[in-house]
Write a protein that holds these residues in place. Structure first.
Motif, PDB file in Angstrom:
ATOM      1  N   VAL A 271       0.846  -1.196   0.000  1.00 47.77           N
ATOM      2  CA  VAL A 271       0.000   0.000   0.000  1.00 47.77           C
ATOM      3  C   VAL A 271       0.880   1.245   0.000  1.00 47.77           C
ATOM      4  N   HIS A 273       0.675   4.888   1.088  1.00 47.26           N
ATOM      5  CA  HIS A 273      -0.109   5.790   1.937  1.00 47.26           C
ATOM      6  C   HIS A 273       0.246   7.231   1.576  1.00 47.26           C
ATOM      7  N   LEU A 288      -4.008   3.539   8.891  1.00 45.43           N
ATOM      8  CA  LEU A 288      -2.630   3.064   8.888  1.00 45.43           C
ATOM      9  C   LEU A 288      -2.381   2.027   9.976  1.00 45.43           C
ATOM     10  N   ARG A 292      -1.016  -1.759   9.206  1.00 48.55           N
ATOM     11  CA  ARG A 292       0.256  -2.238   9.761  1.00 48.55           C
ATOM     12  C   ARG A 292       0.034  -3.407  10.720  1.00 48.55           C
ATOM     13  N   VAL A 298       3.405  -1.148   4.028  1.00 46.01           N
ATOM     14  CA  VAL A 298       2.915   0.195   3.741  1.00 46.01           C
ATOM     15  C   VAL A 298       4.095   1.148   3.587  1.00 46.01           C
ATOM     16  N   ALA A 350       6.864  -2.511   0.092  1.00 47.81           N
ATOM     17  CA  ALA A 350       5.570  -2.293  -0.552  1.00 47.81           C
ATOM     18  C   ALA A 350       5.676  -2.392  -2.066  1.00 47.81           C
TER      19      ALA A 350
END
Length: 443
Positions: A271, A273, A288, A292, A298, A350
């Motif tokens: 992901v 972010h 988040l 996580r 992430v 990621a």
């Protein structure tokens, strides 16, 4: 094994899983641009006849930008007070329809300069005019994962775009350029701009090539209402299309259920972010903490310079920490160490990359030097590790980045690019903007 150089610094942050702080340490770089050793100078291998660079600040991995449209630099500031879909449909997409290859090159080149100045050494890019984007990245010396974007819109054909990406990978390789600076990826824009058939075809093309698929996912509540109604959620749609079997990078991932998060976690998807652009466009903020906790990889993304409107990953670190703490009402929800790892090691994870994002033997020597001569480090470096980390992430940020190396090659010195005339690059973007920006936006 031949060493190219040894870099000695009073503090090195290798971005290991514990986010350690190494004192009086050295980094050895091989001639091929990869790391040979990172650790305490007292126990470093003895070397002879190797150039040694002595720094006075902090040495750490280059930052990983997991989602960007950097070539949009000429569009910066357009529609700055509009919501996402109006911003896209009424302002950005019409402007991009006028974009020429040389406009994209100019935007990407200046954007690369900006990213390098802020300490970004790798950027995951999704955009049109991909050949020009690649050329600009190679000129600047940055590392880029380039995903040519495709849509199902009038005048565009996703089938031909998909075929062209596969042909490009097959001819040039998945990674190429000095120190493998370029990686080619697939860039289906989103579930709401492409039919199911296109998503399935993307999966079928990407899996055998081991290619990353970079896609916008659940960025706002309204954008993919129809897809949610039909499939339950966008992640469930991607799962049905086979995209969760690919190396998937989901940009934004704001509006997800717990089931969606479990689905992404089980597939190994990453992901990106993007707290800055999501807040500016009032799209919301990703959970988040839940991502996580589910062990989803992430990273942090700046998004485009027209939707953020800067390319500063340090700002994204601070926003990620603040939003996570506000949502959870927990001051420990995301620490400075956590944020730094998201911008380095976890950002690389990621992207499905284990060769960048940390200062470890075998990884590429993508490195930045943080100056400590400003007010943010007035207390010096001989302080507790936690205070040093706080001063770096909360106080110093991008203003303290001094020097940058990519694949062992220095690309900026004292904040200025070594391979790009920054002033000329700025003029080229001004010329591109004059072509792209409607009169209504020129004042």
């Amino acid at each position: 094994m031949q060493l190219a150089r040894r870099i000695h610094a009073p503090v090195i942050l290798p971005a290991d899983p514990d986010c350690s702080v190494l004192r009086d340490a050295v980094l050895d770089v091989r001639e091929d641009g990869r790391i040979a050793y990172c650790g305490a100078k007292a126990v470093a291998p003895s070397v002879e006849g190797v150039a040694e660079t002595r720094l006075t600040g902090i040495l750490m991995p280059g930052l990983v930008n997991t989602h960007a449209h950097t070539a949009m630099t000429p569009l910066r500031g357009m529609g700055g007070d509009l919501p996402l879909m109006s911003w896209l449909q009424d302002v950005i997409w019409p402007a991009e329809a006028r974009m020429r290859g040389r406009d994209a090159y100019a935007g990407m080149l200046l954007g690369c300069v900006e990213m390098l100045q802020y300490g970004i050494t790798t950027s995951a890019e999704m955009y049109i005019h991909s050949e020009e984007v690649v050329a600009a990245a190679l000129t600047a010396g940055i590392r880029a994962l380039v995903a040519p974007a495709y849509f199902d819109l009038p005048g565009t054909g996703w089938r031909s775009a998909l075929s062209a990406i596969g042909k490009w990978i097959d001819e040039d390789g998945l990674r190429f350029g000095p120190a493998e600076r370029i990686e080619l990826c697939y860039g289906p824009h989103s579930a709401y701009t492409l039919p199911f058939e296109a998503l399935r075809a993307t999966a079928e093309a990407a899996v055998p090539r081991g290619a990353l698929v970079h896609i916008h996912l659940a960025e706002s509540r309204e954008e993919d209402r129809r897809q949610r109604a039909e499939f339950g959620s966008v992640p469930q749609l991607l799962d049905s299309a086979g995209l969760l079997e690919t190396r998937l990078l989901a940009a934004h991932a704001v509006h997800l259920s717990r089931q969606d998060i479990r689905l992404l976690a089980g597939s190994g998807a990453g992901v990106a972010h993007c707290p800055g652009s999501n807040a500016k466009l009032a799209s919301g903020t990703a959970d988040l903490r839940a991502l996580r906790a589910a062990s989803v990889a992430v990273g942090l993304g700046t998004d485009g310079p027209a939707s953020n409107d800067d390319l500063d990953p340090w700002e994204e670190m601070r926003l990620a920490m603040m939003f996570a703490r506000l949502l959870s009402e927990d001051a420990l929800a995301l620490t400075a160490r956590d944020a730094l790892l998201m911008a380095t090691r976890e950002g690389a994870a990621a992207l499905g990359r284990r060769d960048i994002g940390a200062l470890e033997p075998g990884r590429w020597a993508d490195v930045i030097h943080i100056g400590v001569d400003g007010p943010h480090f007035a207390a010096g470096l001989d302080i507790a590790d936690e205070q040093l980390m706080a001063n770096l992430v909360w106080a110093a940020g991008s203003r303290a980045v001094r020097d940058v190396w990519v694949g062992g090659q220095q690309v900026t010195a004292d904040g200025e690019p070594l391979f790009v005339d920054r002033v000329a690059a700025q003029r080229a973007v001004a010329e591109a903007a004059a072509h792209l920006v409607p009169t209504a936006y020129r004042g």
